[in-house]
Design a protein around this motif. Sequence first.
Motif, PDB file in Angstrom:
ATOM      1  N   GLY A   1      35.978  36.360  44.172  1.00 52.38           N
ATOM      2  CA  GLY A   1      35.802  37.796  44.341  1.00 52.38           C
ATOM      3  C   GLY A   1      36.776  38.382  45.335  1.00 52.38           C
ATOM      4  N   GLN A   2      37.322  37.541  46.217  1.00 46.26           N
ATOM      5  CA  GLN A   2      38.314  38.006  47.177  1.00 46.26           C
ATOM      6  C   GLN A   2      39.728  37.644  46.753  1.00 46.26           C
ATOM      7  OE1 GLN A   2      37.302  37.353  51.383  1.00 46.26           O
ATOM      8  NE2 GLN A   2      35.312  36.558  50.717  1.00 46.26           N
ATOM      9  N   ILE A   3      39.842  36.512  46.079  1.00 48.87           N
ATOM     10  CA  ILE A   3      41.140  36.089  45.560  1.00 48.87           C
ATOM     11  C   ILE A   3      40.957  35.655  44.116  1.00 48.87           C
ATOM     12  CG2 ILE A   3      41.990  35.358  47.830  1.00 48.87           C
ATOM     13  CD1 ILE A   3      41.391  32.480  47.024  1.00 48.87           C
ATOM     14  N   THR A   4      42.034  35.637  43.377  1.00 48.51           N
ATOM     15  CA  THR A   4      41.989  35.184  41.993  1.00 48.51           C
ATOM     16  C   THR A   4      42.127  33.665  41.956  1.00 48.51           C
ATOM     17  OG1 THR A   4      44.383  35.352  41.668  1.00 48.51           O
ATOM     18  CG2 THR A   4      43.054  37.333  41.256  1.00 48.51           C
ATOM     19  N   GLU A   5      41.812  33.083  40.826  1.00 44.11           N
ATOM     20  CA  GLU A   5      41.947  31.637  40.691  1.00 44.11           C
ATOM     21  C   GLU A   5      43.409  31.217  40.785  1.00 44.11           C
ATOM     22  OE1 GLU A   5      40.493  28.006  37.764  1.00 44.11           O
ATOM     23  OE2 GLU A   5      39.483  29.956  37.732  1.00 44.11           O
ATOM     24  N   ALA A   6      44.303  32.063  40.294  1.00 44.42           N
ATOM     25  CA  ALA A   6      45.741  31.758  40.389  1.00 44.42           C
ATOM     26  C   ALA A   6      46.166  31.695  41.855  1.00 44.42           C
ATOM     27  CB  ALA A   6      46.547  32.806  39.636  1.00 44.42           C
ATOM     28  N   GLU A   7      45.629  32.593  42.682  1.00 44.27           N
ATOM     29  CA  GLU A   7      45.950  32.570  44.107  1.00 44.27           C
ATOM     30  C   GLU A   7      45.346  31.333  44.768  1.00 44.27           C
ATOM     31  OE1 GLU A   7      46.283  37.315  45.236  1.00 44.27           O
ATOM     32  OE2 GLU A   7      44.299  36.412  44.955  1.00 44.27           O
ATOM     33  N   ALA A   8      44.156  30.939  44.304  1.00 49.33           N
ATOM     34  CA  ALA A   8      43.541  29.719  44.839  1.00 49.33           C
ATOM     35  C   ALA A   8      44.376  28.495  44.497  1.00 49.33           C
ATOM     36  CB  ALA A   8      42.121  29.568  44.294  1.00 49.33           C
TER      37      ALA A   8
END
Length: 314
Positions: free
Chosen positions: A193-200
């Motif tokens: 909810g704060q970052i996207t999975e791609a950012e993770a």
Amino acid sequence: MNDFTSGFWGYYIAAIALGGVIWCVWLLLSQRKWLEITKEQEVSDTGHVWDGDLRELNNPMPRWWIVMYLLLCAFGLGYLYLYPGLGSYGGALNYTTELELEERSLAYAESVRPTYAKFDNLSIEELAKNPEAEKIGQRLFLNYCAQCHGSDARGGYSFPNLEQGDPIYPRTPEGILATITHGRNGVMPGFAGQITEAEAVDIAQYVRSLSNLAHNQLAAVRGKKNYDVHCVACHGIDGKGNKLVGAPNLTDAVWLYSSSEKQIVSNIMNGLNNSMPAQENILSSDQIRMLAAWVWNLNKEGSQPSELNASVSQ
């Protein structure tokens, strides 16, 4: 049973318990006329016949059964008077299973006290060098700790390897003693909810780079930007963690979970909540000292206690 947040439930349960006994007595007495059929009276016929001459009669219950029934009702009332069972009423004997457990625990501790008394003046470091204390500590570990950390103390998925050791908490005798006594609770918030999975995924690549694991350099560069925003507060700018908040060192080779990209992404998105239960209400202080000495000796300057199987067989 008598620890209710509202007095209503105490009365409610008491009414059901007493009402059940009273109803049983009423049912028996309300049928007294039928139960007191004498031998001279004719027993009623139900009209059911099997095999030509096997007739079902409506015989009354024998008197011994009636007496037994009433005695059981009296026993139930007596039990409810002496022991908890009537809602908030604690019973005339003030009996609780908690109190019984405490008394038994104290009795057990008193019975084994002579076994530990001879080690009272030894420090944890000295206990670790004592062969007899080592065997006691090892048996305690197998009984109380092996379920999570394994019989070889090497842990498993989400359970620390005690032979390898993890600098997230002090590896001193005092630190291990505190961990066993009071337990530990490590919480990592989830960032879904704060970052996207791609950012993770990018952050995971950066985290892998901190431990010199294979990684995508471009993704790691992108991941560092989000790491500095979301992760640096706990794990530090250099990724070496923070013992004060229980944040692990991301630059070493110790991984409580898998070091794979998939696992790291899952940790980032969903968070973690690891808990080691406190043993202060389960083990005595003597037993905790023995355990602490044994665990400390697992990783003390590379030394290890004698092999588990060999010690257990002695």
